[in-house]
Design a protein around this motif. Structure first.
Motif, PDB file in Angstrom:
ATOM      1  N   PHE A 117       0.843  -1.199   0.000  1.00  0.00           N
ATOM      2  CA  PHE A 117       0.000   0.000   0.000  1.00  0.00           C
ATOM      3  C   PHE A 117       0.873   1.241   0.000  1.00  0.00           C
ATOM      4  CE2 PHE A 117      -2.651  -3.086   2.480  1.00  0.00           C
ATOM      5  CZ  PHE A 117      -3.670  -3.226   1.547  1.00  0.00           C
ATOM      6  N   CYS A 118       0.581   2.175  -0.898  1.00  0.00           N
ATOM      7  CA  CYS A 118       1.239   3.475  -0.919  1.00  0.00           C
ATOM      8  C   CYS A 118       0.351   4.432  -1.698  1.00  0.00           C
ATOM      9  CB  CYS A 118       2.622   3.389  -1.555  1.00  0.00           C
ATOM     10  SG  CYS A 118       3.509   4.968  -1.555  1.00  0.00           S
ATOM     11  N   TYR A 119      -0.091   5.510  -1.054  1.00  0.00           N
ATOM     12  CA  TYR A 119      -1.015   6.445  -1.693  1.00  0.00           C
ATOM     13  C   TYR A 119      -0.459   7.865  -1.604  1.00  0.00           C
ATOM     14  CZ  TYR A 119      -4.162   2.472  -1.184  1.00  0.00           C
ATOM     15  OH  TYR A 119      -4.718   1.215  -1.230  1.00  0.00           O
ATOM     16  N   GLU A 120       0.065   8.345  -2.719  1.00  0.00           N
ATOM     17  CA  GLU A 120       0.596   9.705  -2.746  1.00  0.00           C
ATOM     18  C   GLU A 120      -0.522  10.740  -2.585  1.00  0.00           C
ATOM     19  OE1 GLU A 120       3.620  10.507  -2.536  1.00  0.00           O
ATOM     20  OE2 GLU A 120       4.531   8.550  -2.905  1.00  0.00           O
ATOM     21  N   GLY A 121      -1.761  10.336  -2.900  1.00  0.00           N
ATOM     22  CA  GLY A 121      -2.885  11.258  -2.758  1.00  0.00           C
ATOM     23  C   GLY A 121      -3.442  11.332  -1.347  1.00  0.00           C
ATOM     24  N   GLY A 122      -2.973  10.469  -0.445  1.00  0.00           N
ATOM     25  CA  GLY A 122      -3.432  10.516   0.941  1.00  0.00           C
ATOM     26  C   GLY A 122      -4.926  10.328   1.066  1.00  0.00           C
ATOM     27  N   ILE A 123      -5.578  11.187   1.867  1.00  0.00           N
ATOM     28  CA  ILE A 123      -7.010  11.000   2.121  1.00  0.00           C
ATOM     29  C   ILE A 123      -7.873  11.343   0.908  1.00  0.00           C
ATOM     30  CG2 ILE A 123      -6.784  11.282   4.617  1.00  0.00           C
ATOM     31  CD1 ILE A 123      -8.006  14.079   4.310  1.00  0.00           C
ATOM     32  N   VAL A 124      -7.323  12.071  -0.068  1.00  0.00           N
ATOM     33  CA  VAL A 124      -8.051  12.277  -1.324  1.00  0.00           C
ATOM     34  C   VAL A 124      -8.216  10.929  -2.027  1.00  0.00           C
ATOM     35  CG1 VAL A 124      -7.980  13.357  -3.614  1.00  0.00           C
ATOM     36  CG2 VAL A 124      -7.315  14.676  -1.594  1.00  0.00           C
ATOM     37  N   SER A 125      -7.153  10.142  -2.027  1.00  0.00           N
ATOM     38  CA  SER A 125      -7.234   8.790  -2.589  1.00  0.00           C
ATOM     39  C   SER A 125      -8.190   7.918  -1.780  1.00  0.00           C
ATOM     40  CB  SER A 125      -5.843   8.140  -2.602  1.00  0.00           C
ATOM     41  OG  SER A 125      -4.947   8.869  -3.414  1.00  0.00           O
ATOM     42  N   PHE A 126      -8.255   8.153  -0.468  1.00  0.00           N
ATOM     43  CA  PHE A 126      -9.153   7.410   0.414  1.00  0.00           C
ATOM     44  C   PHE A 126     -10.609   7.646   0.001  1.00  0.00           C
ATOM     45  CE2 PHE A 126      -9.622   6.289   5.245  1.00  0.00           C
ATOM     46  CZ  PHE A 126     -10.376   5.175   4.905  1.00  0.00           C
ATOM     47  N   VAL A 127     -10.974   8.911  -0.198  1.00  0.00           N
ATOM     48  CA  VAL A 127     -12.343   9.238  -0.595  1.00  0.00           C
ATOM     49  C   VAL A 127     -12.659   8.661  -1.974  1.00  0.00           C
ATOM     50  CG1 VAL A 127     -13.900  11.134  -1.227  1.00  0.00           C
ATOM     51  CG2 VAL A 127     -12.529  11.287   0.857  1.00  0.00           C
ATOM     52  N   THR A 128     -11.721   8.758  -2.904  1.00  0.00           N
ATOM     53  CA  THR A 128     -11.912   8.172  -4.231  1.00  0.00           C
ATOM     54  C   THR A 128     -12.145   6.669  -4.126  1.00  0.00           C
ATOM     55  OG1 THR A 128     -10.511   9.872  -5.242  1.00  0.00           O
ATOM     56  CG2 THR A 128     -10.846   7.850  -6.495  1.00  0.00           C
ATOM     57  N   TYR A 129     -11.388   6.018  -3.250  1.00  0.00           N
ATOM     58  CA  TYR A 129     -11.541   4.571  -3.027  1.00  0.00           C
ATOM     59  C   TYR A 129     -12.928   4.252  -2.454  1.00  0.00           C
ATOM     60  CZ  TYR A 129     -10.934   0.085  -0.630  1.00  0.00           C
ATOM     61  OH  TYR A 129     -11.096  -1.189  -0.173  1.00  0.00           O
ATOM     62  N   LEU A 130     -13.379   5.040  -1.475  1.00  0.00           N
ATOM     63  CA  LEU A 130     -14.687   4.805  -0.849  1.00  0.00           C
ATOM     64  C   LEU A 130     -15.838   5.015  -1.834  1.00  0.00           C
ATOM     65  CD1 LEU A 130     -14.033   6.592   2.573  1.00  0.00           C
ATOM     66  CD2 LEU A 130     -14.243   4.124   2.199  1.00  0.00           C
ATOM     67  N   ASN A 131     -15.642   5.903  -2.807  1.00  0.00           N
ATOM     68  CA  ASN A 131     -16.674   6.196  -3.806  1.00  0.00           C
ATOM     69  C   ASN A 131     -16.496   5.395  -5.097  1.00  0.00           C
ATOM     70  OD1 ASN A 131     -18.490   7.942  -2.595  1.00  0.00           O
ATOM     71  ND2 ASN A 131     -17.419   9.804  -3.228  1.00  0.00           N
ATOM     72  N   GLU A 132     -15.615   4.419  -5.061  1.00  0.00           N
ATOM     73  CA  GLU A 132     -15.208   3.713  -6.275  1.00  0.00           C
ATOM     74  C   GLU A 132     -16.389   3.118  -7.045  1.00  0.00           C
ATOM     75  OE1 GLU A 132     -11.435   0.865  -7.347  1.00  0.00           O
ATOM     76  OE2 GLU A 132     -12.520   0.468  -5.495  1.00  0.00           O
ATOM     77  N   HIS A 133     -17.357   2.577  -6.351  1.00  0.00           N
ATOM     78  CA  HIS A 133     -18.482   1.923  -7.017  1.00  0.00           C
ATOM     79  C   HIS A 133     -19.756   2.761  -6.955  1.00  0.00           C
ATOM     80  CE1 HIS A 133     -15.975  -1.547  -7.535  1.00  0.00           C
ATOM     81  NE2 HIS A 133     -15.764  -1.635  -6.235  1.00  0.00           N
TER      82      HIS A 133
END
Length: 229
Positions: A117-133
């Motif tokens: 796991f490595c996310y340069e976007g931090g919590i922005v990537s987290f929100v994108t992941y949560l909204n993925e579907h």
């Protein structure tokens, strides 16, 4: 172990050894190996009590700490670690700490491939992941960060949010990387500020001059996915 200074306290929970003390007390064996200053040291414990003195076991240039522990099966009804729980938590920590790399390897089960796991976007990537579907209403989450001097040092915050076409609010909140599932002043402060900013925008642009309705915080947060840290 991390030093106890204000910079460390900004992002870390559990700096007083409480976590490792509990793990030690509840383990039939715990092995701690430390590499520093060109030397390797190790110490073995059982149920919280030292089994060996701290001893030097080698030399080398690397630095770091490795902790291995075997849960005490006379205390726990099960000592099998849940892969999905660990996977979720390690992914969460990678989102909350932008750019950190976490390697997760389950040597018990070949069906679980090694994961990084490595996310340069931090919590922005987290929100994108949560909204993925879900169908997001705009492509990139809104991101805000700030800091403020408090009575015991500088306090930092960051929040990312994005709305989707559902009617469900999905809010994840953390303090020093620890989930605060019961909310707290950081959550109520965020909700109040969001409602205030939304209503101020409506007022400034006279968007509801002919409408006899008010917009509540619950209205605004429908379909919102957000992470507060």
């Amino acid at each position: 172990f991390p030093s106890h200074d204000n910079n460390t306290y900004k992002v870390s929970g559990g700096l007083h050894g409480v976590g490792v003390s509990c793990v030690n007390a509840l383990s039939k064996k715990m092995l701690v190996e430390v590499d520093q200053n060109g030397k390797t040291y190790e110490m073995v414990f059982s149920k919280g009590k030292p089994q060996t003195a701290l001893k030097e076991t080698g030399t080398g240039s690397k630095t770091g700490t490795k902790v291995s522990f075997w849960p005490d099966d006379t205390i726990f009804s099960t000592v099998v670690f849940d892969y999905d729980v660990l996977l979720k938590r390690l992914r969460e920590l990678a989102f909350l700490n932008r750019g950190i790399t976490i390697h997760f390897i389950d040597e018990r089960d070949d069906s679980h491939p090694p994961t990084t796991f490595c996310y340069e976007g931090g919590i922005v990537s987290f929100v994108t992941y949560l909204n993925e579907h879900k169908a997001a209403l705009f492509p990139t989450p809104i991101y805000i960060r700030g800091e403020k001097e408090s009575h015991d040092g500088m306090m930092e915050f960051e929040v990312a949010m994005q709305w989707n076409d559902t009617y469900t609010e999905n809010l994840y909140s953390y303090v020093n990387n620890i989930a605060t599932r019961q909310g707290g002043t950081h959550v109520s402060g965020f909700s109040t500020a969001l409602t205030r900013a939304f209503n101020q925008y409506i007022k400034n642009y006279n968007l509801m001059k002919n409408e006899k309705v008010t917009v509540s915080g619950e209205d605004i947060r429908e379909g919102m996915t957000a992470v507060i840290s």
